[in-house]
Design a protein around this motif. Sequence first.
Motif, short mmCIF file in Angstrom:
data_model
loop_
_atom_site.label_atom_id
_atom_site.label_comp_id
_atom_site.label_asym_id
_atom_site.label_seq_id
_atom_site.Cartn_x
_atom_site.Cartn_y
_atom_site.Cartn_z
N CYS A 164 28.01 39.81 37.93
CA CYS A 164 28.92 39.34 38.75
C CYS A 164 30.11 38.73 38.11
CB CYS A 164 28.64 38.61 39.91
SG CYS A 164 27.56 39.41 41.21
N GLY A 165 29.84 37.65 36.99
CA GLY A 165 30.99 37.16 36.23
C GLY A 165 31.80 38.05 35.50
N TRP A 166 30.84 38.99 34.83
CA TRP A 166 31.63 40.25 33.99
C TRP A 166 32.48 40.95 34.91
CZ3 TRP A 166 31.75 45.56 34.41
CH2 TRP A 166 32.31 46.11 33.11
N LEU A 167 32.05 41.12 36.39
CA LEU A 167 33.06 42.05 37.24
C LEU A 167 34.13 41.12 37.64
CD1 LEU A 167 30.37 43.65 39.23
CD2 LEU A 167 31.86 44.75 37.92
N GLN A 186 38.42 39.09 42.31
CA GLN A 186 37.11 38.44 42.56
C GLN A 186 36.71 38.48 43.89
OE1 GLN A 186 38.67 35.10 40.72
NE2 GLN A 186 37.31 35.34 38.85
N HIS A 187 37.75 38.76 44.78
CA HIS A 187 37.26 38.32 46.19
C HIS A 187 36.90 39.89 46.63
CE1 HIS A 187 41.90 39.28 45.91
NE2 HIS A 187 41.61 39.91 47.10
N HIS A 188 37.42 40.64 45.94
CA HIS A 188 37.07 42.12 46.42
C HIS A 188 35.67 42.31 45.96
CE1 HIS A 188 41.20 44.09 46.46
NE2 HIS A 188 40.84 43.25 47.54
N PRO A 232 29.73 31.92 40.35
CA PRO A 232 30.60 32.13 39.46
C PRO A 232 31.94 32.98 40.19
CG PRO A 232 28.99 33.61 39.01
CD PRO A 232 28.44 32.73 40.16
N LEU A 233 31.82 33.85 41.01
CA LEU A 233 33.13 34.61 41.51
C LEU A 233 33.54 33.41 42.34
CD1 LEU A 233 31.22 37.92 42.57
CD2 LEU A 233 33.01 37.64 40.86
N THR A 234 33.05 32.69 43.25
CA THR A 234 33.74 31.78 44.29
C THR A 234 34.45 30.58 43.46
OG1 THR A 234 32.03 32.28 45.94
CG2 THR A 234 33.52 30.19 46.12
#
Length: 425
Positions: free
Chosen positions: A286-289, A295-297, A339-341
């Motif tokens: 998820c961090g890589w993506l 990030q919100h997508h 990590p995304l948020t």
Amino acid sequence: MSTTRSKQSVPAPAPATTATTTLVIVAGALILSAAMGIRQTFGLFIGPFSFDRGLPVTLIAFAIALHNLVWGFAQPFAGAAADRYGSAPVVAFGASTFAAGLALSAIAPSGALLVIGMGLLVGIGVSCTTFGVVLPAVGRIASPHKRSVAMGLVSAGGSAGQVLMVPLVQGVRLHAGIATSLFVLAFLMLLIAPLGIVLDRRAQNSAAQAGFADTPPAPLREVLSQATRHRGYRLLTLGFFTCGFQLAFIATHLPEYLTLCHMPIGLGATALALIGLFNMAGSWACGWLGGRYRQHHVLGWLYLIRSATIAAFFALPKSPVSVVIFAAVMGLTWLGTVPLTSGLVAKVFGTRHLGSLFGLCFLSHQIGSFLGAWLGGLVFDLTGSYSLLWVATVAAGLIAALLHFPIDDTVVTTPALRSSGPAQA
């Protein structure tokens, strides 16, 4: 004009060395590993506390749920303290308080002391030793284009605690009892207290290089007020509620649910350990993506995948194989939201007030955690079934996805929020 002044007064940040960044990532992962791994074992104590000490499931679930709520309300203040004073005193205080809560729970002869120990003290301790304190330190030292990946690595490393702690607690509890297993966890928490020094020294050096030392922090009330007027921040905060609701319900009640489904003894502990194992890969992914896509997508798709997985698990017949598949898929999406948020908050608002802003966002997550853990016990006591909560977790995930896709991730330029210097996307 304001941009020119900002460029003149704030020197360009010096890039952190690979060794420095690695030290921060390792220290952060170890702190998260201990704190998150320990709290992830609490679901294993519901049955023993109920049978051995005669406590109602609702009360035990309330104690576990309360630590989530206390964690949420304390997180903005813990983050703000780390922003202002550094991580070392915050982590040391949190680890000691966490250990005291576990020790009190070990000897608690009544439900009231269990609520104080596992609810109040553990909640305060977790707020000082997890995401709201650790990830901002990592976010400040990592370069903007590597920030999401670095946060993902820390979250992934922190998942090792869940993999290790669950079987450790299960083994100690079966051979030595509840009290001994909780004292062992308290001792492990005390061991991580000094690691905040690494985060503190490295993060403050990086902050000074970035010009934070020359920029006095804006009042916390002003920062939070301006952020809460940002539509994207409000949507992100509301959506984060779902993450806490889903995770707390599953982590707290999955072992008992599997027992009701006549699954083999110990499969619940195995499932929680598998969730932690696959979360290591999921958090990194998820961090890589998040470093390559908006990030919100990624968050929106993550919530959709979670809801589909939960719906399939609840609707289909249960077997050891289906439990393992469920745990694996849930693990891949478990803490990838963090990590995304936090990375999205850092992208939009900068890193100067990241501890405070992510802490407020995390409050919503923990309100969801409280309700997920507590309502699971309440609904079970009232109905003898967890069915309503499984349906609720699916619906909440769908709503969260709808909230995240329209988020505006444009970088803000408000001085109080961007006192860390020029905007960096």
